[in-house]
Design an enzyme around this catalytic site. Structure first.
Site, PDB file in Angstrom:
ATOM      1  N   ARG A   1       0.842  -1.195   0.000  1.00  0.00           N
ATOM      2  CA  ARG A   1       0.000   0.000   0.000  1.00  0.00           C
ATOM      3  C   ARG A   1       0.878   1.247   0.000  1.00  0.00           C
ATOM      4  NH1 ARG A   1      -5.149   1.795  -1.127  1.00  0.00           N
ATOM      5  NH2 ARG A   1      -6.126   2.926   0.579  1.00  0.00           N
TER       6      ARG A   1
ATOM      7  N   THR B   1      -9.229   0.798  -9.980  1.00  0.00           N
ATOM      8  CA  THR B   1      -8.503  -0.251  -9.290  1.00  0.00           C
ATOM      9  C   THR B   1      -8.675  -1.502 -10.117  1.00  0.00           C
ATOM     10  OG1 THR B   1      -8.829   0.849  -7.210  1.00  0.00           O
ATOM     11  CG2 THR B   1      -8.542  -1.508  -7.059  1.00  0.00           C
TER      12      THR B   1
ATOM     13  N   ASN C   1      -6.154   4.296  -7.188  1.00  0.00           N
ATOM     14  CA  ASN C   1      -7.368   4.924  -6.671  1.00  0.00           C
ATOM     15  C   ASN C   1      -8.297   5.344  -7.796  1.00  0.00           C
ATOM     16  OD1 ASN C   1      -9.135   5.565  -4.648  1.00  0.00           O
ATOM     17  ND2 ASN C   1      -8.449   7.682  -4.497  1.00  0.00           N
TER      18      ASN C   1
ATOM     19  N   GLU D   1      -4.062   8.090  -3.950  1.00  0.00           N
ATOM     20  CA  GLU D   1      -4.523   7.278  -2.829  1.00  0.00           C
ATOM     21  C   GLU D   1      -4.659   8.103  -1.547  1.00  0.00           C
ATOM     22  OE1 GLU D   1      -5.950   3.894  -3.543  1.00  0.00           O
ATOM     23  OE2 GLU D   1      -4.015   3.784  -4.527  1.00  0.00           O
TER      24      GLU D   1
ATOM     25  N   ASP E   1      -7.932   8.425   0.097  1.00  0.00           N
ATOM     26  CA  ASP E   1      -8.512   7.372   0.942  1.00  0.00           C
ATOM     27  C   ASP E   1      -8.362   7.678   2.438  1.00  0.00           C
ATOM     28  OD1 ASP E   1      -9.592   5.781  -0.990  1.00  0.00           O
ATOM     29  OD2 ASP E   1      -7.944   4.354  -1.078  1.00  0.00           O
TER      30      ASP E   1
ATOM     31  N   SER F   1      -7.948   1.167   3.317  1.00  0.00           N
ATOM     32  CA  SER F   1      -8.418   0.698   2.010  1.00  0.00           C
ATOM     33  C   SER F   1      -9.669  -0.148   2.162  1.00  0.00           C
ATOM     34  CB  SER F   1      -7.303  -0.149   1.382  1.00  0.00           C
ATOM     35  OG  SER F   1      -7.759  -0.774   0.201  1.00  0.00           O
ATOM     36  N   SER F   2     -10.362  -0.353   1.053  1.00  0.00           N
ATOM     37  CA  SER F   2     -11.491  -1.295   1.034  1.00  0.00           C
ATOM     38  C   SER F   2     -11.146  -2.533   0.205  1.00  0.00           C
ATOM     39  CB  SER F   2     -12.725  -0.633   0.413  1.00  0.00           C
ATOM     40  OG  SER F   2     -13.089   0.499   1.145  1.00  0.00           O
TER      41      SER F   2
ATOM     42  N   GLY G   1     -13.772  -1.174  -7.110  1.00  0.00           N
ATOM     43  CA  GLY G   1     -15.100  -0.578  -6.899  1.00  0.00           C
ATOM     44  C   GLY G   1     -15.180   0.314  -5.683  1.00  0.00           C
ATOM     45  N   GLY G   2     -14.026   0.817  -5.200  1.00  0.00           N
ATOM     46  CA  GLY G   2     -14.041   1.767  -4.083  1.00  0.00           C
ATOM     47  C   GLY G   2     -14.737   1.179  -2.871  1.00  0.00           C
TER      48      GLY G   2
HETATM   49  O1  DON Z   1      -8.030   1.235  -1.575  1.00  0.00           O
HETATM   50  C1  DON Z   1      -9.194   1.529  -1.819  1.00  0.00           C
HETATM   51  O2  DON Z   1     -10.126   1.139  -1.149  1.00  0.00           O
HETATM   52  C2  DON Z   1      -9.517   2.399  -3.037  1.00  0.00           C
HETATM   53  N1  DON Z   1      -8.361   3.171  -3.388  1.00  0.00           N
HETATM   54  C3  DON Z   1      -9.996   1.530  -4.161  1.00  0.00           C
HETATM   55  C4  DON Z   1     -10.459   2.351  -5.331  1.00  0.00           C
HETATM   56  C5  DON Z   1     -11.235   1.588  -6.317  1.00  0.00           C
HETATM   57  O3  DON Z   1     -11.533   0.429  -6.151  1.00  0.00           O
HETATM   58  C6  DON Z   1     -11.715   2.321  -7.506  1.00  0.00           C
HETATM   59  N2  DON Z   1     -12.355   1.433  -8.448  1.00  0.00           N
HETATM   60  N3  DON Z   1     -13.319   1.520  -9.062  1.00  0.00           N
END
Ligand code: DON
Length: 558
Positions: A99, A368, A388, A407, A410, A439-440, A459-460
């Site tokens: 990360r 992502t 991100n 990032e 986040d 993070s997710s 997918g955030g």
């Molecule tokens: O680490 C995380 O949770 C985010 N940076 C992930 C971002 C993400 O999945 C964007 N995708 N659609």
């Protein structure tokens, strides 16, 4: 790039028990390997490595480095990510944390305006939004410690793709269109060809090819400590960023113990902090243990899953952040007793308003990639990598081809300020030098006696609810094509809205959920891009599937 091994003491008894109760796989080897990723060229690169004698870890390096070239809007050398790995020879599970970290000069209020309001553009665009990249160190670590082939062999296809270009597809054009206005300088030249692109045009990244060559030849020492580091730092500083050479030279990959849980006889091995993924996933499943989902009618089933998500995401907002900066009682958070407590105020006929749950007091106020690999020796990788937002910070450090992540968004810029995914957070996820943003990302293994699943998705904030929904499909005995296709819905505590993909809820189901007090919102576009593999031991078969919402490819080793 010093490697640290972290083992939390309380995990150890659990881990030993887990290993002892894991069915022996010594005589069980999958009939073939498989790769499922977001881009056919990256999947091919991984399969080529498997076919030429590489293992799953080599293939993961090939897939990740190729994605860094052909899916620049999702992940890359200027970003970071997590690799959940299972080494079948050692029977060991490891979570490789690559990360990004906050630069040393970062401080809690760095994205707030004078009036205290959050300046979102600052945490999204340009080098000030970028954390210190972890992916180069992560790939070197994976290759050197677990791989069989040389890093150069594993990077070969990525370097060719950067040097000679690749054709853009519809997804690329959509993502580039979304971020078009934020591109500056070299990023605009490289990713938009200066102005606009059309389908089938080629993206050539000569500077990135040299950077990849350099990483492959010196194990990223120039990137973190040498002339590339100098270039990165001066390019970032010239354009308003705050990186220092010491930020790069002190970056380290961390091996962490994954989180373990059990639901309906299925073992879940998932992401520990600094990802919230495993905690939120396990907490949701633990809450759902209180219900027999299989016999509930559909409205009740969706209702209780939503209520479980709401409660688990509430804890995410309130308590979670980098474990090296916080004392977080993870053991309690994933305990069955705590889940039962959380489940005790769920009412079947009535949604619980989020602001009635104890927790943060909040004034109401995407890209992502994931891939999965299995090899013929039974080794596995679930990797979720990120820069991100689509195309990260939309900024390429001049002369390096390195597109930087954003990032830093986040982090929780202030307790009441939702990030780009609407997530709120507390002090545990405030900005501090050297800290990893929460993070997710949820790379996960699912294991029953005769079935091994490998899943994850971008997918955030919705990543965790997608992995939850697909895990339930696994528990129902479905195949990967069904896991990745399953219609999605999502609740993240704040905002207090139940989002759903068109087709996930019929009109009558919508009415019934609204009657129970859920505020519904149909999301305009289908979301997620899940790539999954199943090894079904009793049938002696391997299945792989790519999300029909994306343009990925899942294929078996021939
Ligand atoms: O680490 C995380 O949770 C985010 N940076 C992930 C971002 C993400 O999945 C964007 N995708 N659609």
């Amino acid at each position: 790039m010093i490697k640290k091994i972290r083992t939390e003491v309380w995990f150890l008894p659990l881990l030993c028990l887990f290993i002892l109760t894991t069915p022996s796989q010594s005589q069980e080897i999958p009939p073939t390997g498989a790769v499922a990723s977001a881009h056919p060229l990256a999947t091919r690169a991984g399969l080529n490595i498997l076919n030429s004698g590489g293992n799953a870890f080599d293939a993961a390096v090939a897939v990740a480095s190729s994605l860094a070239v052909v899916e620049p809007y999702s992940s890359g050398i200027g970003g970071g990510g997590f690799f959940l790995v299972f080494d079948n020879k050692k029977k060991s599970y490891v979570f490789i944390d690559a990360r990004e970290t906050a630069p040393g000069a970062a401080f809690p209020d760095m994205y707030l305006k004078k009036d205290g309001k959050f300046d979102r553009l600052k945490s999204l665009n340009g080098p000030l939004a970028a954390g210190i990249p972890g992916l180069p160190a992560g790939l070197v670590h994976l290759s050197k410690k677990y791989g069989k082939k040389s890093l150069s062999d594993c990077f070969k296809e990525a370097i060719d793709l950067a040097e000679n270009g690749f054709e853009v597809g519809p997804r690329y054009l959509r993502m580039a269109g979304f971020r078009k206005k934020s591109f500056v300088g070299e990023a605009k030249e490289i990713f938009l060809g200066g102005t606009d692109l059309s389908l089938g045009e080629r993206i050539v990244q000569k500077d990135l090819a040299s950077t990849l060559r350099s990483i492959a030849s010196d194990n990223a020492s120039s990137f973190y400590n040498g002339s590339l580091a100098d270039r990165l730092v001066s390019g970032v500083k010239q354009h308003g960023g705050i990186w220092d050479k010491s930020d790069l030279s002190s970056y380290s990959v961390i091996e962490r113990v994954p989180l373990y849980g059990k639901y309906e006889g299925v073992k879940i091995i998932s992401a520990p902090l600094p990802s919230s993924g495993g905690i939120v996933l396990l907490q949701s499943l633990n809450i759902l243990r209180n219900y027999e989902l299989g016999i509930l009618q559909e409205t009740d089933r969706i209702h209780v899953i939503t209520e479980a998500m709401r409660r688990a995401y509430r804890d995410r907002a309130d308590f979670l952040g980098d474990p090296d900066y916080n004392d977080i009682d993870v053991k309690k958070m994933i305990s069955l007793r705590y889940a039962d407590q959380l489940a005790s105020d769920i009412k079947m006929g009535q949604a619980t308003p989020s602001d009635s749950l104890k927790g943060l007091t909040i004034d109401k106020g995407k890209d992502t990639t994931h891939f999965s690999v299995l090899d013929k020796e039974g080794n596995r990788v679930a990797a979720t990598l990120s820069i991100n937002y689509p195309f990260g910070a939309s900024f390429v450090v001049p002369g390096t081809g390195v597109l930087l992540n954003n990032e830093m968004d986040d982090f929780s810029a202030s307790p009441l300020a939702p990030n780009a995914y609407g997530l709120v957070g507390n002090h545990a996820n405030s900005i501090q030098p050297g800290k990893r943003p929460l993070s997710s990302m949820t790379p996960t293994f699912l294991e029953s006696n005769d079935r091994i699943g490998i899943i994850g998705t971008p997918g955030g904030s919705r990543i965790i609810s997608m992995v939850l929904i697909s895990s339930l499909e696994f528990v129902d005995g479905k195949l990967p094509a069904a896991w990745v296709k399953k219609e999605r819905f999502h609740h993240q505590y704040m905002p207090d809205i139940l989002q759903f993909e068109k087709d996930a809820f019929s009109p009558s189901l919508q009415q019934e959920l609204e009657r129970r007090g859920h505020e519904l919102k149909e999301v305009d576009r289908k979301y997620g891009n899940m790539h999954a593999i199943l090894w079904d031991k009793s049938r002696g078969k391997v299945y792989a599937a790519s999300d029909p919402r994306g343009e990925g490819l899942a294929d078996l080793q021939k």
